[in-house]
Design an enzyme around this catalytic site. Structure first.
Site, PDB file in Angstrom:
ATOM      1  N   ALA A  79      20.151 -27.675  31.591  1.00 23.86           N
ATOM      2  CA  ALA A  79      19.105 -27.670  32.614  1.00 23.86           C
ATOM      3  C   ALA A  79      18.824 -29.103  33.036  1.00 23.86           C
ATOM      4  O   ALA A  79      19.151 -30.043  32.309  1.00 23.86           O
ATOM      5  CB  ALA A  79      17.818 -27.045  32.074  1.00 23.86           C
ATOM      6  N   THR A 102      10.745 -21.994  31.033  1.00 20.71           N
ATOM      7  CA  THR A 102       9.731 -22.926  30.556  1.00 20.71           C
ATOM      8  C   THR A 102       8.290 -22.451  30.743  1.00 20.71           C
ATOM      9  O   THR A 102       7.998 -21.666  31.658  1.00 20.71           O
ATOM     10  CB  THR A 102       9.914 -24.270  31.302  1.00 20.71           C
ATOM     11  OG1 THR A 102       8.839 -25.147  30.985  1.00 20.71           O
ATOM     12  CG2 THR A 102       9.903 -24.085  32.816  1.00 20.71           C
ATOM     13  N   ASP A 103       7.410 -22.990  29.914  1.00 20.10           N
ATOM     14  CA  ASP A 103       5.966 -22.777  30.064  1.00 20.10           C
ATOM     15  C   ASP A 103       5.437 -23.428  31.352  1.00 20.10           C
ATOM     16  O   ASP A 103       4.357 -23.089  31.814  1.00 20.10           O
ATOM     17  CB  ASP A 103       5.213 -23.337  28.850  1.00 20.10           C
ATOM     18  CG  ASP A 103       5.561 -24.789  28.538  1.00 20.10           C
ATOM     19  OD1 ASP A 103       6.674 -25.229  28.892  1.00 20.10           O
ATOM     20  OD2 ASP A 103       4.720 -25.497  27.950  1.00 20.10           O
ATOM     21  N   TYR A 119       9.977 -29.382  38.713  1.00 20.87           N
ATOM     22  CA  TYR A 119      10.721 -28.828  37.574  1.00 20.87           C
ATOM     23  C   TYR A 119      10.357 -27.353  37.364  1.00 20.87           C
ATOM     24  O   TYR A 119      11.231 -26.490  37.309  1.00 20.87           O
ATOM     25  CB  TYR A 119      10.426 -29.648  36.314  1.00 20.87           C
ATOM     26  CG  TYR A 119      10.906 -29.020  35.038  1.00 20.87           C
ATOM     27  CD1 TYR A 119      12.265 -28.979  34.721  1.00 20.87           C
ATOM     28  CD2 TYR A 119      10.008 -28.455  34.116  1.00 20.87           C
ATOM     29  CE1 TYR A 119      12.710 -28.400  33.539  1.00 20.87           C
ATOM     30  CE2 TYR A 119      10.444 -27.876  32.932  1.00 20.87           C
ATOM     31  CZ  TYR A 119      11.786 -27.848  32.650  1.00 20.87           C
ATOM     32  OH  TYR A 119      12.227 -27.262  31.484  1.00 20.87           O
ATOM     33  N   LYS A 125      12.764 -24.048  37.873  1.00 18.38           N
ATOM     34  CA  LYS A 125      13.044 -23.144  36.754  1.00 18.38           C
ATOM     35  C   LYS A 125      12.624 -21.713  37.097  1.00 18.38           C
ATOM     36  O   LYS A 125      13.319 -20.755  36.749  1.00 18.38           O
ATOM     37  CB  LYS A 125      12.314 -23.621  35.491  1.00 18.38           C
ATOM     38  CG  LYS A 125      12.824 -24.919  34.897  1.00 18.38           C
ATOM     39  CD  LYS A 125      14.232 -24.842  34.326  1.00 18.38           C
ATOM     40  CE  LYS A 125      14.326 -23.974  33.106  1.00 18.38           C
ATOM     41  NZ  LYS A 125      15.713 -23.994  32.522  1.00 18.38           N
TER      42      LYS A 125
END
Ligand SMILES: NC(=O)c1ccc[n+]([C@@H]2O[C@H](COP(=O)([O-])OP(=O)(O)OC[C@H]3O[C@@H](n4cnc5c(N)ncnc54)[C@H](OP(=O)(O)O)[C@@H]3O)[C@@H](O)[C@H]2O)c1
Length: 303
Positions: free
Chosen positions: A59, A100-101, A124, A128
C-alpha cells in the site's frame, strides 16, 4: 495451495511471508517484482502464478506525503486493489486485503463497527476507502481486514521511532488526544494464518479451508483488543523496554494535544475498531495490544 503476497518487504508483508512459509507455497513479491502502480504487471503476475489466495500487503502508507502525492496514493491504494480483485475473480482466488481505521473521521466515542458510516479526513484514508469499494465491485471472493496503528520490528513505525528518539532525547512530547489500538505486524500475520488454517491442523492449508473462508466474504475489522493514545503507547513502550534492557533510561514523556503537533494530514481523534464481527464469523481475533507490544519488544534484536 499457492499464496501470492504483495508488498512482501513491508511490515505486514514480511511477517506474513514468514508466517505462511511451510504451510503453503508462498510467492512473495516486493515492488521490484510486482509494482502495483502498473496494472498490466498485476495481471501478468497473477495469471502466471495462478494462486489460490492473494494477500495484498502492499500500500501507499505515507499518510502525510499522500496529501501532496494523491495520484500516486490513488494508483496503489484505489486502482490496484480493483485490478487485483478482477484478477482474483478470474483465477477464482480469495483476495485478502488490508484497509485502515483512517476511513473514519473519529467523531464516535465507542468502537467503530463495519456498518458505521465512513468519512476519511485525508487523501490516504480516501484512497484506501476507494480500494475497498473497488474490491467489492470486482465481485471476487475477498476478505477486507481494516486494521490500525501497525508497528513491528522493521519498517517505519511508532515503536521504532520512539526507540530511536530515546537514544538522543531526555524528553518527548507525544499526542494524547488521538485514541486507537496499536496492532503488531506479527499479530496480523498470525491472524491471517489462523484464518487460512481453519482446521487448526497447522500443517498445510487446504483448498477446502480457503473455500470455507471465502463463503463469508466481506469487510471485517481486525485490530488488537483494547485502546490507548499515542502518549499511552509511548509510555508502555518505554516501560516494556526497561523490563528487558538493563540500565535503560527512558525519556520523560509529556502528553500534548494534537494542536501542538500539526501534521499535513488530519487524523481521526478516535479510531478504535470493534473486531466482534471477525470473532463471531471465524472465532479468531487479536489479543490486547499490550501483549502484542510485549511480544514485539522481546523479539527486537537489540533488546
Ligand atoms: N502502518 C499502519 O499504521 C497501518 C494502519 C492501518 C492499516 N494499514 C494497512 O496495512 C497494510 C500493510 O501496511 P504496512 O504497515 O505493512 O505498510 P508498509 O510497511 O508501508 O508496507 C507497504 C509495502 O507496500 C509497498 N509498496 C508501496 N508502493 C508499492 C507499489 N507501487 N508496488 C508494490 N509495492 C508497493 C512498499 O514498498 P516500498 O518499501 O518499496 O515502498 C512496502 O513494502 C496496508 O494496506 C496499510 O494501508 C497500515
Amino acid at each position: 495451495m499457492r499464496v501470492l503476497v504483495t508488498g512482501a518487504r513491508g511490515q505486514v508483508g514480511a511477517e506474513l511471508a514468514r508466517e505462511l512459509a511451510g504451510r503453503t507455497e508462498v510467492l512473495a513479491h516486493d515492488r521490484a517484482t510486482l509494482d502495483l502502480a502498473k496494472p498490466g504487471q498485476i495481471a501478468a503476475r497473477v495469471r502466471e502464478a495462478r494462486p489460490d489466495v492473494i494477500v495484498n500487503a502492499a500500500a501507499y502508507t505515507a499518510v502525510d506525503r499522500a496529501e501532496t502525492e494523491a495520484d500516486a496514493a490513488h494508483a496503489v491504494n484505489a486502482v490496484a486493489p480493483g485490478v487485483l480483485g478482477e484478477e482474483a475473480k478470474r483465477a477464482n482466488a480469495l483476495l485478502i486485503h488490508f484497509s485502515t481505521d483512517y476511513v473514519f473521521d473519529g467523531t464516535k466515542r465507542t468502537p467503530y463497527l463495519e456498518r458505521d458510516p465512513t468519512n476519511p479526513l485525508g487523501v490516504y484514508g480516501r484512497t484506501k476507502l476507494a480500494g475497498e469499494a473497488a474490491i467489492a465491485q470486482s465481485g471476487c471472493r475477498h476478505l477486507i481486514l481494516r486494521t490500525s496503528w501497525v508497528y513491528g520490528p522493521h519498517g517505519k513505525n511508532f515503536l521504532l521511532t520512539m526507540l530511536k528518539l530515546a537514544q538522543t532525547r531526555d524528553e518527548l512530547r507525544v499526542v494524547d488526544d488521538q485514541r486507537g489500538a496499536p496492532t503488531s505486524s506479527r499479530s496480523l500475520a498470525r491472524l491471517v494464518r489462523e484464518l487460512l488454517d481453519r482446521n487448526g491442523d497447522t500443517d498445510a492449508v487446504t483448498r477446502a479451508e480457503v473455500d470455507e473462508l471465502a463463503s463469508r466474504s466481506g469487510l471485517y475489522h481486525a485490530t488488537a483488543a483494547g485502546e490507548t493514545s499515542w502518549f499511552g503507547f509511548a509510555q508502555a513502550i518505554f516501560a516494556e523496554v526497561a523490563r528487558y534492557r538493563r540500565g535503560f533510561r527512558a525519556p520523560r514523556v509529556l502528553a500534548i494535544p494534537t494542536s501542538e503537533y500539526p501534521t499535513p494530514a488530519k487524523r481521526p481523534a478516535y479510531s478504535v475498531l470493534s473486531s466482534a464481527k471477525l470473532r463471531e464469523a471465524f472465532g479468531v481475533g487479536i489479543p490486547d495490544w499490550r501483549l502484542g507490544l510485549e511480544e514485539s519488544i522481546s523479539a527486537l534484536p537489540e533488546v
